[in-house]
Scaffold this motif. Structure first.
Motif, PDB file in Angstrom:
ATOM      1  N   HIS A 144       0.847  -1.203   0.000  1.00  0.00           N
ATOM      2  CA  HIS A 144       0.000   0.000   0.000  1.00  0.00           C
ATOM      3  C   HIS A 144       0.888   1.262   0.000  1.00  0.00           C
ATOM      4  CE1 HIS A 144      -2.849   3.050   1.265  1.00  0.00           C
ATOM      5  NE2 HIS A 144      -3.819   2.202   0.965  1.00  0.00           N
TER       6      HIS A 144
ATOM      7  N   ASN B  71      -7.067   0.842   7.195  1.00  0.00           N
ATOM      8  CA  ASN B  71      -8.412   1.408   7.057  1.00  0.00           C
ATOM      9  C   ASN B  71      -8.845   1.426   5.590  1.00  0.00           C
ATOM     10  OD1 ASN B  71     -10.110   4.230   6.721  1.00  0.00           O
ATOM     11  ND2 ASN B  71     -10.646   3.081   8.562  1.00  0.00           N
ATOM     12  N   GLN B  72      -7.954   1.866   4.725  1.00  0.00           N
ATOM     13  CA  GLN B  72      -8.313   1.921   3.297  1.00  0.00           C
ATOM     14  C   GLN B  72      -8.536   0.522   2.739  1.00  0.00           C
ATOM     15  OE1 GLN B  72      -5.870   4.401   0.847  1.00  0.00           O
ATOM     16  NE2 GLN B  72      -6.600   6.269   1.829  1.00  0.00           N
TER      17      GLN B  72
ATOM     18  N   ARG C 261     -12.115  -1.005   1.183  1.00  0.00           N
ATOM     19  CA  ARG C 261     -12.012  -1.148  -0.266  1.00  0.00           C
ATOM     20  C   ARG C 261     -13.341  -1.586  -0.879  1.00  0.00           C
ATOM     21  NH1 ARG C 261      -8.886  -5.404  -0.842  1.00  0.00           N
ATOM     22  NH2 ARG C 261      -7.090  -4.312  -0.024  1.00  0.00           N
TER      23      ARG C 261
ATOM     24  N   ARG D 221     -15.659   1.306  -0.969  1.00  0.00           N
ATOM     25  CA  ARG D 221     -15.234   2.302  -1.957  1.00  0.00           C
ATOM     26  C   ARG D 221     -15.544   1.839  -3.379  1.00  0.00           C
ATOM     27  NH1 ARG D 221     -10.552   2.644   0.420  1.00  0.00           N
ATOM     28  NH2 ARG D 221      -9.416   1.455  -1.143  1.00  0.00           N
TER      29      ARG D 221
ATOM     30  N   SER E 206     -13.014   1.286  10.264  1.00  0.00           N
ATOM     31  CA  SER E 206     -13.737   0.937   9.029  1.00  0.00           C
ATOM     32  C   SER E 206     -15.058   0.240   9.339  1.00  0.00           C
ATOM     33  CB  SER E 206     -12.867   0.038   8.147  1.00  0.00           C
ATOM     34  OG  SER E 206     -12.845  -1.276   8.677  1.00  0.00           O
TER      35      SER E 206
ATOM     36  N   GLY F 276     -13.747   8.221   4.412  1.00  0.00           N
ATOM     37  CA  GLY F 276     -12.292   8.128   4.322  1.00  0.00           C
ATOM     38  C   GLY F 276     -11.566   9.116   5.200  1.00  0.00           C
TER      39      GLY F 276
ATOM     40  N   GLN G  85     -11.444   9.936  -6.512  1.00  0.00           N
ATOM     41  CA  GLN G  85     -11.072   9.964  -5.091  1.00  0.00           C
ATOM     42  C   GLN G  85      -9.719  10.617  -4.862  1.00  0.00           C
ATOM     43  OE1 GLN G  85     -11.323   5.833  -4.216  1.00  0.00           O
ATOM     44  NE2 GLN G  85     -13.497   5.793  -4.633  1.00  0.00           N
TER      45      GLN G  85
ATOM     46  N   ALA H  87      -8.289  10.107  -0.899  1.00  0.00           N
ATOM     47  CA  ALA H  87      -7.609   8.872  -0.492  1.00  0.00           C
ATOM     48  C   ALA H  87      -6.099   8.996  -0.653  1.00  0.00           C
ATOM     49  CB  ALA H  87      -8.127   7.701  -1.315  1.00  0.00           C
TER      50      ALA H  87
END
Lengths: 539, 226
Positions: free
Chosen positions: A45, A98-99, A103, A106, A182, A188, B166, B169
């Motif tokens: 990431h 968290n992202q 996912r 999103r 999350s 976000g 986005q 992000a």
């Protein structure tokens, strides 16, 4: 030919699932398979890569520039301080986890995932397990960093392993918080705001380094203005803090799984045990310094000679607390640098350098020196021992506090040689006239490091008078501005004429009443301009 | 008889862009992500309000820290201003991408400026009375402005990586990691200086330069669709 998929189904050789043979296995294997995939994605990431890159950049920069700032690390302090840059990795882990957990939201695939045999709770569990390789990397980085510091030529003290554990556990806790957030919020911005909140908590803890509540943050700082203590005097409840971080991580992880639909008595038992662990370790770590440690600190402060090992080198005795022996050679270089520039009989008078601590000194410099020091020195057969602290630096490289320790010891030793005394008044002892010039010049010429440290003190001084408080106390020495000006003009001069003149006229230079003008005259240099009507207090 | 001077192509384009901007403002306001602003504003204001209400009498460094916390959360909130879940649709409209993004950013920037100013006022009120007059408005505002522009530039970069959808992000983690890394810099390279530091002016020239560089980069990234 078919193979098992991470989600418990089967796939053909071409990668397509064979619909008739999907086995509903949503258990341990599926979770661990998904955790492995997510772990790799997490490590790749951008937030975690950028955090790791920035962490590495600090270290690479240090190495590329010789890393003079970390030449004399005190390992018991470095054991917790190494975690400071690791907070970058913790922030990266929180954001990336968290992202990753968001996912599906999103990409609007949450409803598609609901058709899979691995439910939301197990997917959350997989995200939590995916943090473990990142934590392992944090542990490796911590081990590498402390290993590097422990192998620095001037490293002293002892590595504290419980303190070392806190860094990787911070990364784990941060990642768990990322996953937990999350579960509660899909925006976000929540995770970045949580990072800011944790940052504020950490800074608030750093600003209140004496408080016990700071242990409820990620990283418990110590007072950045306080000198290190010998390892037996440290009072960091590191094991309890590591336990608290681990228990909190487990508790929040179970909350995340339960909140996302996890069931089972085992999960609730784990949550209850972790909750109890958080409470117990939280109380233990905030109990403050024990009375046994306070008593030991008092004993070490008032009677240091009883806890030290002394070595004699070229007629000078060096006494250090356990763990600080390596620095004796640094002190010896400074002492010999001073003694090399004085007449033979003065150099051979017999001196002692004694390491001391003042753990109860207040931050405003109002603490008096213990009266027991002179008695302790006399009882140990080392009257008039020169004080040296528990900080050291390569010149001014390691920041003001350590730089001042070098300058303070050099001037303290030179003051003892020139005047035959040590500063033992409750306030700063004013050094005036030629004596002041001589003390500062000897200290500045002793080694390149003392010269740099003294210049650093001068650059941070207003009004021209140079003051050297002893270990941050109210006592110490202060030098009149004109003498300091002349001394700094002489320090570092080529040719060595000053050294010859000083040796030849030592008696006059070191006499109490010799003025700055007379010193300049003896040296054949112009005297600094006198400020009319500006009598220096104490001179 | 006098006649009106002929309109040049440039003037006509400007007037057309102005009308479009006004027309887009309403929809842009409706689409503005509110959660980042609300959350960021709450954190910034409550962090500064607590010590002010308690009469903490902070030193200038601590007051500046409160103000900087406000700057970071405002920058985080602004980082989400360019998010556009309908980018695939809006991308085909005959409106220049830069104009579309400026219209989205301006209201968020305005609210962000108000939040930061209120935070700074509270932070100043939390400082000890004898040091309040030394509160460095200009320097702290430059830092806040630079952080905000960095967030917008990173958001513009994020848009290019996510099909225009986005930006936040990328912006939020980017701003945070940069701020944490900056806070960890050794003393001789420190960019978050205590007020009154001898290098205050020089470092704030650096902040102003950073603002200019990221502004240019952000505009270049935002002027076309990915």
């Amino acid at each position: 030919m078919t193979s098992s998929t991470a989600l418990g189904g089967t796939s053909t050789e071409q990668g397509r699932p064979s619909p008739g043979r999907v086995v509903a296995r949503g258990g341990r294997g599926a979770v661990s398979g998904l955790a492995r995939v997510e772990a790799v994605r997490l490590l790749r990431h951008p937030a975690l890569l950028a955090a790791s890159g920035l962490y590495a950049a600090f270290w690479i920069f240090d190495l590329a520039t010789g890393d003079a700032a970390h030449r004399f690390p005190v390992l018991q302090d470095e054991s917790w301080f190494v975690h400071l840059p690791l907070l970058l990795l913790a922030a990266g882990a929180l954001l990336a986890a968290n992202q990753a957990a968001l996912r599906s939201h999103r990409d609007s695939t949450e409803t598609v995932y609901e058709t899979l045999v691995v439910g939301r709770a197990r997917r959350v569990l997989a995200h939590l397990l995916s943090l473990l390789p990142t934590v392992l990397i944090a542990a490796v980085l911590t081990a590498a960093r402390i290993g590097y510091l422990a192998n620095r030529p001037g490293a002293v003290g002892q590595v504290r392993y419980w303190d070392l554990l806190a860094g990787p556990l911070c990364v784990l806790l941060a990642g768990v918080i990322g996953v937990l957030l999350s579960v509660f919020a899909t925006s976000g911005v929540v995770a970045p705001t949580a990072v800011v909140g944790l940052g504020v908590l950490t800074f608030a803890g750093a600003l209140n380094a004496g408080s016990s509540w700071r242990w409820l943050g990620l990283l418990a700082f110590e007072d950045e203005n306080a000198a290190p203590l010998p390892v037996v005097l440290t009072a960091r409840p590191a094991a309890a803090h590591a336990g608290w971080l681990a228990a909190l991580a487990v508790l929040l992880a179970t909350v995340a799984v339960l909140r996302s639909g996890g069931r089972g008595a085992g999960l609730k038992v784990v949550a209850a045990v972790a909750g109890a662990g958080v409470l117990v370790t939280g109380v233990v770590q905030t109990r403050g310094v024990s009375s046994a440690v306070v008593e030991r600190r008092t004993a070490f402060t008032e009677h240091p000679a009883a806890y030290q090992d002394c070595t004699v080198g070229n007629g000078v005795t060096y006494c250090a607390f356990e763990g600080f022996d390596r620095w004796k050679q640094e002190w010896q270089q400074v002492a010999e640098g001073v003694l090399h520039r004085v007449p033979q009989d003065v150099a051979g008078a017999g001196y002692t350098v004694r390491q001391r601590v003042l753990p109860f000194a207040d931050a405003n410099g109002g603490t008096a020196l213990p009266e027991s020091w002179s008695r302790d020195d006399a009882a140990a057969g080392t009257p008039g021992a020169v004080t040296v602290g528990t900080d050291w630096s390569d010149g001014a490289a390691a920041g003001d506090r350590r730089s001042d320790a070098v300058a303070g010891f050099a001037t303290g030793f030179a003051y003892r040689v020139v005047t035959g005394e040590v500063p033992d008044r409750p306030r700063l002892s004013m050094v005036c006239g030629a004596r002041a010039v001589l003390v500062l010049w000897l200290a500045g010429e002793a080694t390149p490091g003392t010269r740099e440290a003294l210049r650093s003190v001068r650059d941070r001084t207003f009004g021209g008078a140079i003051s050297m408080p002893l270990l941050g106390s109210a006592a110490g020495v202060s030098f009149e501005p004109r003498a300091a000006e002349l001394a700094f003009a002489l320090i570092g001069q080529e040719g060595g004429r000053t050294a010859e003149t000083v040796k030849a006229a030592w008696a006059e230079f070191s006499a109490h009443g010799t003025t700055v003008d007379r010193a300049a005259e003896l040296l054949g240099v112009p005297a600094p301009e006198a400020v009319t009507g500006n009598q220096v207090a104490g001179c | 008889m006098l006649s009106a001077p002929p309109r040049t192509a440039g003037t006509a384009r400007k007037q057309s862009a102005g009308r479009l901007a006004v027309a887009l403002l309403g929809p842009a306001l409706r689409q503005t992500p509110r959660t980042p602003l609300l959350l960021g504003g709450s954190v910034a204001l409550s962090t500064a309000a607590l010590p002010a209400a308690l009469g903490a009498g902070l030193g200038l460094s601590d007051a500046a820290l409160l103000c900087r916390v406000g700057a970071v959360v405002v920058a985080l909130a602004v980082g989400f201003a360019l998010d556009d879940r309908a980018a695939r649709t809006t991308g085909v409209l005959p409106v220049r991408p830069l104009l579309r993004r400026v219209v989205r950013a301006v209201p968020v920037l305005a609210v962000g400026a108000v939040v930061w100013t209120a935070t700074a006022v509270l932070a100043r009120a939390a400082a000890a009375p004898e040091v309040r007059s030394l509160f460095p408005w200009g320097g702290l505002a430059t830092e806040a402005g630079a952080l905000t522009v960095v967030a917008l530039a990173l958001a513009a970069l994020g848009l290019r990586l996510t099909g225009g959808e986005q930006g936040g992000a990328t912006a939020a983690p980017g701003v945070l990691l940069l701020v944490i890394a900056a806070a960890l810099l050794p003393d001789r390279f420190a960019v978050f200086l205590p007020p009154g530091h001898p290098h205050w002016t020089g470092v704030h020239l650096l902040w102003a330069g950073l603002l200019g560089v990221f502004l240019t980069g952000g505009v270049l990234l935002a002027r076309t669709d990915p």
